[in-house]
Write a protein that holds these residues in place. Structure first.
Motif, PDB file in Angstrom:
ATOM      1  N   ASN A  13      13.410   2.618   1.525  1.00 10.78           N
ATOM      2  CA  ASN A  13      12.842   1.467   2.228  1.00 10.78           C
ATOM      3  C   ASN A  13      13.369   0.160   1.629  1.00 10.78           C
ATOM      4  O   ASN A  13      12.592  -0.656   1.106  1.00 10.78           O
ATOM      5  CB  ASN A  13      11.309   1.509   2.147  1.00 10.78           C
ATOM      6  CG  ASN A  13      10.734   2.796   2.699  1.00 10.78           C
ATOM      7  OD1 ASN A  13      10.534   2.931   3.902  1.00 10.78           O
ATOM      8  ND2 ASN A  13      10.459   3.758   1.825  1.00 10.78           N
ATOM      9  N   PRO A  14      14.684  -0.069   1.714  1.00 14.01           N
ATOM     10  CA  PRO A  14      15.256  -1.258   1.066  1.00 14.01           C
ATOM     11  C   PRO A  14      14.746  -2.572   1.638  1.00 14.01           C
ATOM     12  O   PRO A  14      14.558  -3.543   0.887  1.00 14.01           O
ATOM     13  CB  PRO A  14      16.763  -1.093   1.297  1.00 14.01           C
ATOM     14  CG  PRO A  14      16.872  -0.197   2.492  1.00 14.01           C
ATOM     15  CD  PRO A  14      15.702   0.736   2.391  1.00 14.01           C
ATOM     16  N   ASP A  15      14.504  -2.619   2.960  1.00  7.73           N
ATOM     17  CA  ASP A  15      13.986  -3.859   3.551  1.00  7.73           C
ATOM     18  C   ASP A  15      12.579  -4.154   3.037  1.00  7.73           C
ATOM     19  O   ASP A  15      12.247  -5.298   2.719  1.00  7.73           O
ATOM     20  CB  ASP A  15      13.987  -3.764   5.078  1.00  7.73           C
ATOM     21  CG  ASP A  15      15.395  -3.696   5.659  1.00  7.73           C
ATOM     22  OD1 ASP A  15      16.311  -4.302   5.077  1.00  7.73           O
ATOM     23  OD2 ASP A  15      15.571  -3.028   6.686  1.00  7.73           O
ATOM     24  N   ALA A  16      11.771  -3.111   2.950  1.00  4.14           N
ATOM     25  CA  ALA A  16      10.410  -3.288   2.440  1.00  4.14           C
ATOM     26  C   ALA A  16      10.424  -3.751   0.989  1.00  4.14           C
ATOM     27  O   ALA A  16       9.639  -4.621   0.592  1.00  4.14           O
ATOM     28  CB  ALA A  16       9.633  -1.979   2.563  1.00  4.14           C
ATOM     29  N   TRP A  17      11.340  -3.187   0.189  1.00  5.06           N
ATOM     30  CA  TRP A  17      11.421  -3.595  -1.211  1.00  5.06           C
ATOM     31  C   TRP A  17      11.841  -5.050  -1.330  1.00  5.06           C
ATOM     32  O   TRP A  17      11.322  -5.791  -2.155  1.00  5.06           O
ATOM     33  CB  TRP A  17      12.387  -2.691  -1.971  1.00  5.06           C
ATOM     34  CG  TRP A  17      12.574  -3.093  -3.401  1.00  5.06           C
ATOM     35  CD1 TRP A  17      13.729  -3.494  -4.006  1.00  5.06           C
ATOM     36  CD2 TRP A  17      11.570  -3.153  -4.426  1.00  5.06           C
ATOM     37  NE1 TRP A  17      13.513  -3.799  -5.324  1.00  5.06           N
ATOM     38  CE2 TRP A  17      12.189  -3.599  -5.617  1.00  5.06           C
ATOM     39  CE3 TRP A  17      10.200  -2.874  -4.444  1.00  5.06           C
ATOM     40  CZ2 TRP A  17      11.490  -3.772  -6.802  1.00  5.06           C
ATOM     41  CZ3 TRP A  17       9.506  -3.056  -5.632  1.00  5.06           C
ATOM     42  CH2 TRP A  17      10.147  -3.500  -6.801  1.00  5.06           C
ATOM     43  N   ARG A  42       0.830  -1.207   0.000  1.00  2.18           N
ATOM     44  CA  ARG A  42       0.000   0.000   0.000  1.00  2.18           C
ATOM     45  C   ARG A  42       0.866   1.260   0.000  1.00  2.18           C
ATOM     46  O   ARG A  42       0.590   2.226  -0.722  1.00  2.18           O
ATOM     47  CB  ARG A  42      -0.929  -0.012   1.218  1.00  2.18           C
ATOM     48  CG  ARG A  42      -1.897   1.169   1.268  1.00  2.18           C
ATOM     49  CD  ARG A  42      -2.952   0.977   2.336  1.00  2.18           C
ATOM     50  NE  ARG A  42      -2.359   0.804   3.663  1.00  2.18           N
ATOM     51  CZ  ARG A  42      -2.344  -0.337   4.331  1.00  2.18           C
ATOM     52  NH1 ARG A  42      -2.886  -1.427   3.803  1.00  2.18           N
ATOM     53  NH2 ARG A  42      -1.793  -0.422   5.529  1.00  2.18           N
ATOM     54  N   ALA A  43       1.941   1.254   0.799  1.00  2.20           N
ATOM     55  CA  ALA A  43       2.814   2.417   0.875  1.00  2.20           C
ATOM     56  C   ALA A  43       3.497   2.700  -0.462  1.00  2.20           C
ATOM     57  O   ALA A  43       3.592   3.872  -0.885  1.00  2.20           O
ATOM     58  CB  ALA A  43       3.859   2.210   1.971  1.00  2.20           C
ATOM     59  N   LEU A  44       3.950   1.649  -1.133  1.00  4.28           N
ATOM     60  CA  LEU A  44       4.621   1.832  -2.426  1.00  4.28           C
ATOM     61  C   LEU A  44       3.645   2.348  -3.479  1.00  4.28           C
ATOM     62  O   LEU A  44       3.954   3.286  -4.230  1.00  4.28           O
ATOM     63  CB  LEU A  44       5.247   0.515  -2.877  1.00  4.28           C
ATOM     64  CG  LEU A  44       5.922   0.522  -4.261  1.00  4.28           C
ATOM     65  CD1 LEU A  44       7.012   1.578  -4.342  1.00  4.28           C
ATOM     66  CD2 LEU A  44       6.491  -0.858  -4.579  1.00  4.28           C
ATOM     67  N   LEU A  78       8.452   7.822 -11.845  1.00  3.68           N
ATOM     68  CA  LEU A  78       9.641   6.993 -11.679  1.00  3.68           C
ATOM     69  C   LEU A  78      10.501   7.480 -10.521  1.00  3.68           C
ATOM     70  O   LEU A  78      11.025   6.692  -9.736  1.00  3.68           O
ATOM     71  CB  LEU A  78      10.466   6.978 -12.968  1.00  3.68           C
ATOM     72  CG  LEU A  78       9.863   6.193 -14.139  1.00  3.68           C
ATOM     73  CD1 LEU A  78      10.720   6.364 -15.386  1.00  3.68           C
ATOM     74  CD2 LEU A  78       9.721   4.717 -13.788  1.00  3.68           C
ATOM     75  N   ARG A  79      10.636   8.786 -10.397  1.00  2.18           N
ATOM     76  CA  ARG A  79      11.416   9.322  -9.272  1.00  2.18           C
ATOM     77  C   ARG A  79      10.771   8.943  -7.946  1.00  2.18           C
ATOM     78  O   ARG A  79      11.466   8.599  -6.986  1.00  2.18           O
ATOM     79  CB  ARG A  79      11.556  10.842  -9.386  1.00  2.18           C
ATOM     80  CG  ARG A  79      12.516  11.297 -10.447  1.00  2.18           C
ATOM     81  CD  ARG A  79      12.917  12.748 -10.287  1.00  2.18           C
ATOM     82  NE  ARG A  79      13.673  12.978  -9.058  1.00  2.18           N
ATOM     83  CZ  ARG A  79      14.192  14.144  -8.708  1.00  2.18           C
ATOM     84  NH1 ARG A  79      14.040  15.203  -9.507  1.00  2.18           N
ATOM     85  NH2 ARG A  79      14.867  14.290  -7.586  1.00  2.18           N
ATOM     86  N   ALA A  80       9.443   8.996  -7.899  1.00  3.95           N
ATOM     87  CA  ALA A  80       8.745   8.612  -6.664  1.00  3.95           C
ATOM     88  C   ALA A  80       8.977   7.139  -6.360  1.00  3.95           C
ATOM     89  O   ALA A  80       9.207   6.759  -5.206  1.00  3.95           O
ATOM     90  CB  ALA A  80       7.251   8.898  -6.804  1.00  3.95           C
ATOM     91  N   PHE A  81       8.926   6.296  -7.387  1.00  6.52           N
ATOM     92  CA  PHE A  81       9.137   4.859  -7.198  1.00  6.52           C
ATOM     93  C   PHE A  81      10.545   4.571  -6.683  1.00  6.52           C
ATOM     94  O   PHE A  81      10.729   3.858  -5.684  1.00  6.52           O
ATOM     95  CB  PHE A  81       8.901   4.126  -8.526  1.00  6.52           C
ATOM     96  CG  PHE A  81       9.252   2.662  -8.493  1.00  6.52           C
ATOM     97  CD1 PHE A  81       8.388   1.739  -7.937  1.00  6.52           C
ATOM     98  CD2 PHE A  81      10.463   2.214  -9.015  1.00  6.52           C
ATOM     99  CE1 PHE A  81       8.716   0.382  -7.900  1.00  6.52           C
ATOM    100  CE2 PHE A  81      10.795   0.874  -8.982  1.00  6.52           C
ATOM    101  CZ  PHE A  81       9.919  -0.043  -8.420  1.00  6.52           C
ATOM    102  N   PHE A  82      11.543   5.114  -7.354  1.00  3.54           N
ATOM    103  CA  PHE A  82      12.920   4.825  -6.963  1.00  3.54           C
ATOM    104  C   PHE A  82      13.289   5.490  -5.635  1.00  3.54           C
ATOM    105  O   PHE A  82      14.106   4.945  -4.882  1.00  3.54           O
ATOM    106  CB  PHE A  82      13.885   5.259  -8.067  1.00  3.54           C
ATOM    107  CG  PHE A  82      13.833   4.382  -9.282  1.00  3.54           C
ATOM    108  CD1 PHE A  82      14.175   3.042  -9.204  1.00  3.54           C
ATOM    109  CD2 PHE A  82      13.428   4.883 -10.508  1.00  3.54           C
ATOM    110  CE1 PHE A  82      14.126   2.212 -10.322  1.00  3.54           C
ATOM    111  CE2 PHE A  82      13.370   4.077 -11.634  1.00  3.54           C
ATOM    112  CZ  PHE A  82      13.720   2.733 -11.536  1.00  3.54           C
ATOM    113  N   THR A  83      12.697   6.630  -5.344  1.00  8.69           N
ATOM    114  CA  THR A  83      12.936   7.262  -4.043  1.00  8.69           C
ATOM    115  C   THR A  83      12.380   6.394  -2.924  1.00  8.69           C
ATOM    116  O   THR A  83      13.030   6.175  -1.896  1.00  8.69           O
ATOM    117  CB  THR A  83      12.288   8.658  -3.991  1.00  8.69           C
ATOM    118  OG1 THR A  83      12.918   9.510  -4.965  1.00  8.69           O
ATOM    119  CG2 THR A  83      12.456   9.288  -2.613  1.00  8.69           C
TER     120      THR A  83
END
Length: 217
Positions: A87-91, A53-55, A77-82
């Protein structure tokens, strides 16, 4: 509690993560974790739902509707990659662990991905309408372009996360350079056309004259 669980699941993976470790990191007792969430499966599902939901919300909120097509794609795209960089653990939970530990978890991630693909499909269709030259791209072509773009963004997020010094802006620019050059021409009515290759289609290939058996070798 969910923050601690996302961190442990993201870094350890589903199988190696322990409820004891999650409870300790969250600063609560293990029975309290089970009080709110009945099992490790339920806790993992709750993490997936929250992070999905957050992504999705981050990507939708990042797109600026008043911009031209390339500006909307760039901002999304900037919002996605930011978001994935912050949030690397979430990804990792969403893109790596959830997909490999059972249909229940994979289905939750698939639902999130379908939502993002649908959103990107709308952006591409709107861009085609705004371009006037291709106001009615075939539905299947738009859907395919959206799938390709989302897949490329997912792979690039993995690469950016594993490559030191790559910023969200750089990752977004890389995908714009890769994708928009083609999309821009498509919207302007200049689609790429495959060159004719007779050997690629047996029906179009010239037929070699037959050689009598007596003359062969």
């Amino acid at each position: 509690m969910l923050d601690a669980a996302v961190r442990i699941f993201g870094q350890r993976g589903y199988m190696a993560a322990s409820m004891d470790e999650i409870a300790e990191l969250a600063g609560v007792s293990k029975p309290l974790v089970y009080l709110y969430l009945n099992s490790k499966d339920d806790l993992f599902s709750a993490c997936i739902r929250r992070e999905a939901r957050a992504l999705t919300e981050a990507v939708r909120a990042g797109v600026c509707p008043g911009l031209p097509a390339d500006g909307q794609l760039w901002s999304g795209l900037r919002a996605f990659f930011t978001h994935t960089a912050r949030n690397p653990d979430a990804w990792r939970v969403l893109h790596l662990h959830a997909r490999t530990h059972g249909e229940r978890f994979a289905a939750e991630v698939a639902a999130m991905r379908e939502d993002i693909v649908a959103f990107v499909t709308q952006l591409i269709a709107a861009a085609a309408r705004d371009a006037h030259r291709r106001p009615h791209l075939p539905e299947g072509e738009v859907a395919g372009l959206a799938e390709a773009l989302v897949g490329a963004a997912e792979s690039l997020a993995d690469w950016a996360g594993a490559t030191e010094g790559v910023t969200a802006k750089q990752a977004a620019a890389t995908l714009m350079n890769f994708a928009w050059a083609g999309l821009g021409d498509l919207m302007a009515g200049r689609p790429w056309v495959a060159p004719e290759d007779p050997q690629a289609d047996p029906e179009q290939a010239p037929v070699a004259p037959s050689v009598p058996a007596a003359q062969a070798g």
